[in-house]
Design an enzyme around this catalytic site. Structure first.
Site, PDB file in Angstrom:
ATOM      1  N   ASP A  51       0.838  -1.200   0.000  1.00 27.78           N
ATOM      2  CA  ASP A  51       0.000   0.000   0.000  1.00 27.78           C
ATOM      3  C   ASP A  51       0.872   1.250   0.000  1.00 27.78           C
ATOM      4  OD1 ASP A  51      -2.186   1.674   0.106  1.00 27.78           O
ATOM      5  OD2 ASP A  51      -2.442   1.484   2.270  1.00 27.78           O
ATOM      6  N   ASP A  54       2.587   1.638  -3.656  1.00 29.87           N
ATOM      7  CA  ASP A  54       1.851   2.185  -4.797  1.00 29.87           C
ATOM      8  C   ASP A  54       1.768   3.706  -4.745  1.00 29.87           C
ATOM      9  OD1 ASP A  54      -0.058   2.601  -2.855  1.00 29.87           O
ATOM     10  OD2 ASP A  54      -1.599   1.354  -3.768  1.00 29.87           O
ATOM     11  N   GLY A  55       1.647   4.249  -3.538  1.00 31.02           N
ATOM     12  CA  GLY A  55       1.642   5.708  -3.414  1.00 31.02           C
ATOM     13  C   GLY A  55       2.972   6.315  -3.794  1.00 31.02           C
ATOM     14  N   ARG A  59       3.800   8.879  -7.098  1.00 32.58           N
ATOM     15  CA  ARG A  59       4.451  10.185  -7.010  1.00 32.58           C
ATOM     16  C   ARG A  59       5.750  10.212  -7.802  1.00 32.58           C
ATOM     17  NH1 ARG A  59       2.519   9.395  -1.747  1.00 32.58           N
ATOM     18  NH2 ARG A  59       4.528   8.581  -1.035  1.00 32.58           N
ATOM     19  N   ASP A  72      -7.171   2.077  -4.890  1.00 36.35           N
ATOM     20  CA  ASP A  72      -6.444   2.049  -3.634  1.00 36.35           C
ATOM     21  C   ASP A  72      -7.393   2.147  -2.450  1.00 36.35           C
ATOM     22  OD1 ASP A  72      -3.873   2.221  -2.092  1.00 36.35           O
ATOM     23  OD2 ASP A  72      -4.681   4.179  -1.574  1.00 36.35           O
ATOM     24  N   ASP A  76      -8.151  -0.791   0.304  1.00 33.17           N
ATOM     25  CA  ASP A  76      -7.912  -0.509   1.723  1.00 33.17           C
ATOM     26  C   ASP A  76      -9.148  -0.827   2.554  1.00 33.17           C
ATOM     27  OD1 ASP A  76      -5.340   0.325   1.277  1.00 33.17           O
ATOM     28  OD2 ASP A  76      -5.824   2.457   1.269  1.00 33.17           O
TER      29      ASP A  76
END
Length: 222
Positions: A51, A54-55, A59, A72, A76
């Site tokens: 998790d 992927d963020g 970016r 996402d 979650d």
């Protein structure tokens, strides 16, 4: 450079979205193996760690997308809700023998109530927050609230910390429920210590969810 209007097929193959697909696969594997605590814990933990990946990929590679954000969030929420269900089931069907008999006999009804309440609080707060985002024209549901508590929660460092410790709280709750009688003394004390440390953070997250509901209801009723 990021494309101004990438094709849908290209968006589906963004690196963060591929990581999202892997998270879904790991969640399916984890919950299919929920009776095996070690396999469940490992698969769920790997999915949770992805998790953050992927963020970071979104970016670094400039591959943010509305589809990726929705994927996402849904991953979650569904994973967290399913974890609450698994935790509740484990606590009802296999309460640790170290718990007092009187407590074990009174747990089922209380556990069902708590699990349903937590799931509804999570689902309703995020649904209303998304609706509020559409009303105010925000690009993300995270920026829709005007409440300072919710705005503070959605700052990157706070969101990452609270989500990490909240997930750790649920995982430790599952581990203590299923493996408490088999854990060594030192490991048990460490797990309990971490569980106690994470508990206030998890409660804070529920407070934020309640604040989201209160704030969005006020906004949508105007």
């Amino acid at each position: 450079m990021r494309e101004s209007h990438p094709s849908p097929a290209r968006v589906l193959l963004y690196v963060p979205n591929i990581i999202g697909y892997l998270r879904i696969a790991l969640a399916v594997i984890a919950f299919r193996q929920y009776r095996d605590s070690s396999r469940f814990f490992t698969a769920y933990l790997l999915g949770f760690l992805l998790d953050a990946a992927d963020g970071l990929a979104a970016r670094r590679l400039q591959q943010s997308s509305l589809f990726g954000a929705l994927l996402d969030m849904l991953t979650d929420r569904c994973s967290a809700m399913a974890l609450v269900v698994v935790l509740g089931r484990s606590a009802i069907l296999a309460p640790p023998q170290k718990w007092p008999v009187a407590l074990r006999s009174r747990l089922p009804l209380a556990i069902v109530f708590i699990c349903v309440a937590l799931i509804l609080l999570d689902a309703v707060s995020h649904l209303l927050q998304m609706c509020a985002g559409l009303v105010v024209g925000s690009a993300s549901h995270k920026a829709a609230s005007r409440l300072r508590l919710v705005q503070l929660y959605y700052t990157r460092w706070m969101l990452t910390t609270v989500c990490l410790l909240s997930e750790l709280f649920l995982l430790l709750s599952y581990l203590l429920c299923v493996e408490m009688d088999r854990l060594g003394t030192v490991i048990l004390k460490v797990c309990i210590g971490l569980w106690v440390a994470c508990a206030p953070v998890y409660l804070f997250k529920q407070l934020v969810s309640a604040a989201q509901i209160h704030g969005t209801v006020q906004l949508l009723s105007r």
